[in-house]
Motif scaffolding. Structure first.
Motif, short mmCIF file in Angstrom:
data_model
loop_
_atom_site.label_atom_id
_atom_site.label_comp_id
_atom_site.label_asym_id
_atom_site.label_seq_id
_atom_site.Cartn_x
_atom_site.Cartn_y
_atom_site.Cartn_z
N VAL A 77 -13.11 2.90 -7.98
CA VAL A 77 -13.33 3.74 -6.95
C VAL A 77 -13.74 3.21 -5.38
O VAL A 77 -13.25 3.79 -4.44
CB VAL A 77 -14.02 5.18 -7.01
CG1 VAL A 77 -13.31 6.12 -8.25
CG2 VAL A 77 -15.50 4.97 -7.30
N LYS A 78 -14.41 2.17 -5.70
CA LYS A 78 -14.96 1.57 -4.31
C LYS A 78 -13.82 0.57 -3.70
O LYS A 78 -14.16 0.06 -2.70
CB LYS A 78 -16.23 0.83 -4.74
CG LYS A 78 -17.41 1.56 -4.88
CD LYS A 78 -18.52 0.82 -5.53
CE LYS A 78 -19.34 -0.10 -4.93
NZ LYS A 78 -20.61 -0.78 -5.66
N LYS B 221 -8.86 -0.53 0.76
CA LYS B 221 -9.85 -1.04 1.78
C LYS B 221 -9.21 -2.06 2.48
O LYS B 221 -9.83 -2.34 3.97
CB LYS B 221 -11.04 -1.39 0.93
CG LYS B 221 -11.85 -0.02 0.45
CD LYS B 221 -13.07 0.31 1.11
CE LYS B 221 -13.70 1.46 0.63
NZ LYS B 221 -14.98 1.35 -0.21
N TRP C 211 -2.89 14.11 0.46
CA TRP C 211 -3.83 13.15 0.26
C TRP C 211 -3.49 11.89 -0.01
O TRP C 211 -2.33 11.56 -0.88
CB TRP C 211 -4.97 13.55 -0.80
CG TRP C 211 -5.67 14.77 -0.60
CD1 TRP C 211 -6.89 15.02 0.06
CD2 TRP C 211 -5.18 16.08 -0.94
NE1 TRP C 211 -7.04 16.32 0.28
CE2 TRP C 211 -6.39 16.98 -0.25
CE3 TRP C 211 -4.26 16.76 -1.31
CZ2 TRP C 211 -6.39 18.38 -0.42
CZ3 TRP C 211 -4.32 18.03 -1.58
CH2 TRP C 211 -5.25 18.81 -1.00
N ARG C 212 -4.12 10.82 0.56
CA ARG C 212 -3.49 9.41 0.41
C ARG C 212 -4.57 8.69 -0.02
O ARG C 212 -5.62 8.90 0.39
CB ARG C 212 -2.69 8.72 1.54
CG ARG C 212 -1.68 9.61 1.93
CD ARG C 212 -0.90 9.11 2.98
NE ARG C 212 0.40 9.58 3.42
CZ ARG C 212 1.10 9.44 4.44
NH1 ARG C 212 0.96 8.18 5.07
NH2 ARG C 212 2.28 10.17 4.74
N THR D 92 -10.25 4.65 -0.50
CA THR D 92 -10.71 5.72 -0.13
C THR D 92 -9.45 6.92 -0.08
O THR D 92 -8.31 6.39 0.17
CB THR D 92 -11.20 5.73 1.55
OG1 THR D 92 -10.23 5.27 2.43
CG2 THR D 92 -12.21 4.52 1.67
N TRP D 93 -10.17 8.18 -0.29
CA TRP D 93 -9.21 9.07 -0.15
C TRP D 93 -9.16 9.71 1.21
O TRP D 93 -10.32 10.27 1.88
CB TRP D 93 -9.92 10.33 -1.07
CG TRP D 93 -9.35 10.11 -2.42
CD1 TRP D 93 -10.26 9.78 -3.44
CD2 TRP D 93 -8.10 10.10 -3.22
NE1 TRP D 93 -9.79 9.54 -4.67
CE2 TRP D 93 -8.41 9.82 -4.66
CE3 TRP D 93 -6.89 10.40 -2.65
CZ2 TRP D 93 -7.39 9.92 -5.46
CZ3 TRP D 93 -5.68 10.41 -3.80
CH2 TRP D 93 -5.93 10.04 -5.00
N VAL D 94 -7.79 9.85 1.91
CA VAL D 94 -7.86 10.52 3.49
C VAL D 94 -6.72 11.86 3.03
O VAL D 94 -5.77 11.61 2.52
CB VAL D 94 -7.54 9.36 4.36
CG1 VAL D 94 -7.11 10.19 5.67
CG2 VAL D 94 -8.34 8.11 4.22
N GLY D 95 -7.42 12.58 3.75
CA GLY D 95 -6.60 13.97 3.47
C GLY D 95 -5.92 14.32 5.07
O GLY D 95 -6.18 14.11 5.98
N PHE D 96 -4.74 15.12 4.76
CA PHE D 96 -3.94 15.73 5.97
C PHE D 96 -3.81 17.30 5.72
O PHE D 96 -3.52 17.66 4.73
CB PHE D 96 -2.80 14.86 6.21
CG PHE D 96 -2.94 13.43 6.27
CD1 PHE D 96 -3.26 12.71 7.28
CD2 PHE D 96 -2.87 12.62 4.88
CE1 PHE D 96 -3.53 11.57 7.40
CE2 PHE D 96 -3.02 11.26 4.83
CZ PHE D 96 -3.31 10.70 6.20
N VAL E 213 -6.00 5.19 0.28
CA VAL E 213 -5.84 4.13 1.06
C VAL E 213 -6.83 3.07 0.71
O VAL E 213 -8.00 2.92 0.52
CB VAL E 213 -6.45 4.62 2.52
CG1 VAL E 213 -6.03 3.57 3.63
CG2 VAL E 213 -5.68 6.05 2.91
N GLU F 35 -7.09 6.75 -11.66
CA GLU F 35 -7.87 7.18 -10.45
C GLU F 35 -7.02 7.53 -9.55
O GLU F 35 -7.46 8.62 -8.80
CB GLU F 35 -9.11 5.99 -10.30
CG GLU F 35 -10.37 6.62 -9.44
CD GLU F 35 -11.18 7.38 -10.72
OE1 GLU F 35 -11.58 6.85 -11.55
OE2 GLU F 35 -11.63 8.44 -9.97
N ARG G 182 0.73 -1.17 0.01
CA ARG G 182 0.08 -0.07 0.06
C ARG G 182 0.90 1.09 -0.11
O ARG G 182 0.50 2.17 -0.33
CB ARG G 182 -1.02 -0.08 1.08
CG ARG G 182 -0.25 -0.01 2.62
CD ARG G 182 -1.42 0.08 3.66
NE ARG G 182 -0.76 0.10 5.08
CZ ARG G 182 -0.35 1.26 5.70
NH1 ARG G 182 -0.45 2.13 5.19
NH2 ARG G 182 0.08 0.85 6.84
N LYS G 183 1.91 1.05 0.49
CA LYS G 183 3.01 2.22 0.47
C LYS G 183 3.63 2.42 -0.76
O LYS G 183 4.31 3.49 -0.98
CB LYS G 183 3.82 2.04 1.80
CG LYS G 183 3.03 2.39 3.33
CD LYS G 183 4.26 2.35 4.31
CE LYS G 183 3.61 2.45 5.51
NZ LYS G 183 4.41 1.99 6.82
#
Lengths: 551, 551
Positions: free
Chosen positions: A539-540, A193, A188-189, A543-547, A191, A163, A101-102
């Protein structure tokens, strides 16, 4: 050169193709495009695996399982694959998950594209593996399970890559506040599921499974590939290539594992319900697909069953039409989710360029065309292939006695010149009235078709869209020379979530969908909640996670 | 000039902003940017509606309903809205549905953007409507319910428009076949899923509902807006503008209907379960949200409850930090889904630029800051606003007696200089140990916060991410000057699907998310399965259906 650089041009070209939706294929689909001895070597490689433990995987197991049987020889392949219980598989999947994932989208897309290119070198071996698990004819087994499957995988792969790059990794946000401003550094990352489970089917082990597999992997999820116990080898070859490229590039090969089970001891429900499995791709019957869709908190992509229709109103060329729809019915003995089952034919006959043709004459032409193809020893065996399993064979014999219907054409076994034990069957043609919905509203998977006598195409359209909304439909073929009728069909089939092929003739059939152009499934009716490859299919899976912080 | 041409520049600029994610706001957020008499006229317009039937809608009803009550006056507003049963609403929605889905994306985006611009002329009226239904302070009621809500609607609107234009309407597909080629004309339609239901909440009637409403409308679905019975007027003003613009442009205004109900006779379940309702947007408690998510065959977007955390490790400026997190807690009396509840503070104190500060001193500073804001008559009443409903007031008084916790700061009512009956409450601060998960693992909506004594930030992070994964979290604020700790927080909060604001100071708070930049919600934990506005928020509202024929 790193793998991203190596494949950069392909990635860019493929993304462009995704949006142009004109013809695009990365992997040549004809055997003649490959080396002269590729076929021979592929067959030899396949034969060499029979009766042995499959040794290409970079994963071990506590036991060895394998139930495959060839529909052509009706003998066991005797290949065994390493198997582990669900907790072991999940634990192994987690080992490499963080590194995967990284990894950047560039690293992931490079590795995955490389694995597809490596798979290409096994297209012939895979063709024989596919023939002898699914019963597909050689040409389909080569094309659908090899280049077409790889192109669909490529499509999902680059759609995923695009995407992931759709939003910037970081940006500076400056809000004017009159006399001062607020300045934030944001990032933004994407992430993933969690662990993805890909549940295969017995008829298209790679074509139906590779898109979900590559879509989940590119978006950073580890994957468990759970093949149908009857069709393991084709996708095992792909998993082996993915594992190899992962390992060569410093990743744990368990990021992509084969998760075989057996008929006597299935593991699918245990895996699907596991708390760490967050994404499920599935092809198969509706009952199990509907159950999977109810699992809470998971992204579930299904392709289930449906009833596909041919609507006939009018045509310029009746013989081409008859030839085309007959071939569609024969192809792989109707064992395709896109094969037509319900033929709606006006009781008063139809208009053609050469004048009126009666209902009876149309049926006669259809039967003649089906027999002409199926009983021609140079065509029938290769187009029909073999019946994958005994359930389909039984469904066929049961359907011949279907109360209320009239048999127009009986099914029969034909001889396959290469395999005397091949489980073969020509199409069964049943005639029913438009009111007998209960007979033709369910999918009868296999070479079974209904001729449904309707008042006119509008009645056929009304029934077909109603059944599509209730029970699902993956495809529709329509023949009309009337613009108004065509628009009506498009509009009403759109609402039933069913793609329509109009007036097909020649070498293109409603059964086939082209990667980078045709969406396979729409998600708009009960036959499938997923579509190869629309944006929802991607896209499912993350998820987009922001900092943010003061800049 | 048609509406698309009129708004074309805005659409293009907004789409660009969606991808740059730097600061973008279309609607000015400060009251001073508007005409001098706009506030007065807005208040007069609001007052004129009290005690009357709401007459702006282009829909009729069988009865008139309205249960709203002002948290500032604790008196009924007396406004009644036209109400119909679910079958009537659905039947009316269907009337205009075909014309709406067949309208081009350009026509739809033009109409919808025009409606937002018209809503702008009611921002002041809406501010008073929002104050007296939600209890928000004037400034928040103006900003969050007006320009910020309109900008979030614009964001969803242009994201929808972009997605509809993502694939071509038609293309020619030419497949080379050696000596000949197969040429197909193909076309694709974005087909709306069906009737959309938007279920509002009592605290943010426009901000939380407009994105789903505009996302469903732009993708061609008719919409039923079901406001919370306690907060109808703000969104009724928006629905009225949409209906007006629809009618002016030849569309049936029932494409967007208000679907009011009452506390005594709720209609939400009937609407949600109706076979023709295919899309549901919801903001509210988790129990009902989880029930909605189980409805099969519908696209359901939820924002439910969660537990947000503040993690403290170290800071350069302890006073700015304390000021910032205190304000976050006070804002609208903690009645925000993004408000912090759980403050994890190291028992050994923290390092700052000016040396070590003990746990006890940190708590003392926090209490001093909270009191300094809440009890300041020029600040407290306007930042705290009022308590929306009696359930929240009861939760607050119950929590003061929470067994096992120690009260650090009691909640008290304060006087509002303009509304002597305002239902007000300053924050309640409870101290608990890190082991007392059962006390702080659930959302206690309102001005309630826990000071959780932890060994260090790593223990706090472990608990917060665990709770986030299990029960959900919409936001996290973290203070650290250590890069390694920051990266660890980002990585682990990413896996818990929780956005993090680091080291916030000055006029920006973790409660606030900016349209076109911050995703609101991630869909990655139980607090919400939806995110304003990621692509998933759009693409689940329609399906792509393709057509093809020989060219």
């Amino acid at each position: 050169m790193n793998l991203f650089e190596k494949h950069k041009e392909t990635i860019e070209t493929a993304i462009k193709a995704l949006h142009e939706r004109t013809f695009f294929a990365h992997y040549p689909e004809h055997p003649k495009a490959y080396a002269e001895d590729a076929d021979t070597k592929g067959r030899e490689a396949y034969v060499a695996r029979l009766g042995k433990n499959f040794d290409l995987l970079l994963q071990s197991g506590e036991t060895w399982l394998g139930d495959e049987e060839s529909p052509y020889t009706q003998e066991a392949l005797g290949i065994k694959y390493p198997a582990s219980d669900e907790e072991t598989l999940i634990a192994h999947a987690k080992k490499g998950a963080d590194a995967w994932r990284k990894a950047s989208p560039e690293v992931r897309v490079g590795i995955l594209l490389e694995s597809l290119d490596r798979f290409q070198s096994r297209f012939f071996e895979n063709a024989y593996a596919t023939m002898h698990t699914t019963g597909q004819g050689y040409m389909m087994a080569f094309q659908a399970s090899g280049p077409h499957a790889a192109d669909r995988a490529l499509e999902a792969l680059v759609a995923g890559y695009e995407e992931l790059k759709r939003f910037p990794a970081e940006a500076t946000w400056v809000k004017p506040m009159g006399k001062y401003e607020i300045k934030l550094k944001k990032s933004w990352r994407a992430v993933p599921k969690g662990i993805a489970l890909i549940i295969g089917c017995s008829t298209f082990p790679t074509w139906n499974s590779l898109p979900g597999l590559y879509a989940s992997l590119i978006t950073g999820n580890p994957a468990l590939v759970k093949p149908h116990p009857g069709a393991i080898l084709p996708i095992a070859l792909v998993v082996a290539e993915i594992q190899q490229v992962l390992q060569e590039n410093g990743f744990d090969p368990h990021i992509c594992q084969l998760a075989v089970d057996s008929y006597s001891s299935p593991n699918t429900k245990k895996l699907a319900e596991h708390r760490d499995v967050k994404i499920i791709d599935y092809t198969g019957n509706s009952a199990f697909g509907n159950y999977l869709e109810t699992l809470h908190g998971k992204s579930v992509f299904t392709e289930k069953t449906g009833v596909n229709s041919i609507l006939i109103d009018s045509t310029d060329d009746v013989d081409s039409m008859i030839q085309n729809i007959s071939f569609s019915l024969l192809l792989y003995s109707g064992q395709m989710c896109t094969a037509p089952q319900n033929y709606y034919i006006p009781e008063g006959g139809i208009e053609t360029k050469d004048g009126h043709i009666s209902y009876g004459d149309l049926i006669a032409k259809l039967i003649e065309a089906i027999n002409g193809l199926a009983l021609n020893p140079k065509v029938g065996p290769f187009v029909l292939g073999a019946i994958q399993n005994l359930d389909t064979a039984k469904r066929l014999s049961d359907s011949a006695k279907l109360s209320g219907s009239r048999v127009l054409l009986e099914s029969q076994a034909i001889e396959n010149p290469m395999f005397k034990n091949a489980r073969t069957a020509t199409p069964l043609l049943l005639e029913v009235d438009a009111t007998q919905h209960d007979l033709f509203s369910q999918e009868l998977f296999g070479p079974i078709a209904f001729i449904i006598k309707v008042k006119d195409i509008h009645q056929g359209l009304a029934i077909a869209t109603d059944l599509g909304k209730k029970y699902g439909a993956m495809s529709c073929g329509a023949y009309t020379t009337n613009q108004e009728t065509k628009e009506k069909i498009m509009d009403e089939m759109a609402l039933a979530g069913t793609p329509v092929s109009f007036n097909l003739a020649g070498g293109i059939y409603i059964n086939q969908t082209a990667s980078f152009s045709d969406f396979h499934g729409t998600g708009g009716n009960p036959s499938a909640n997923a579509s190869f490859t629309n944006p929802e299919y991607i896209v499912k899976r993350f998820t987009w996670v922001g900092f943010r912080e003061p800049a």
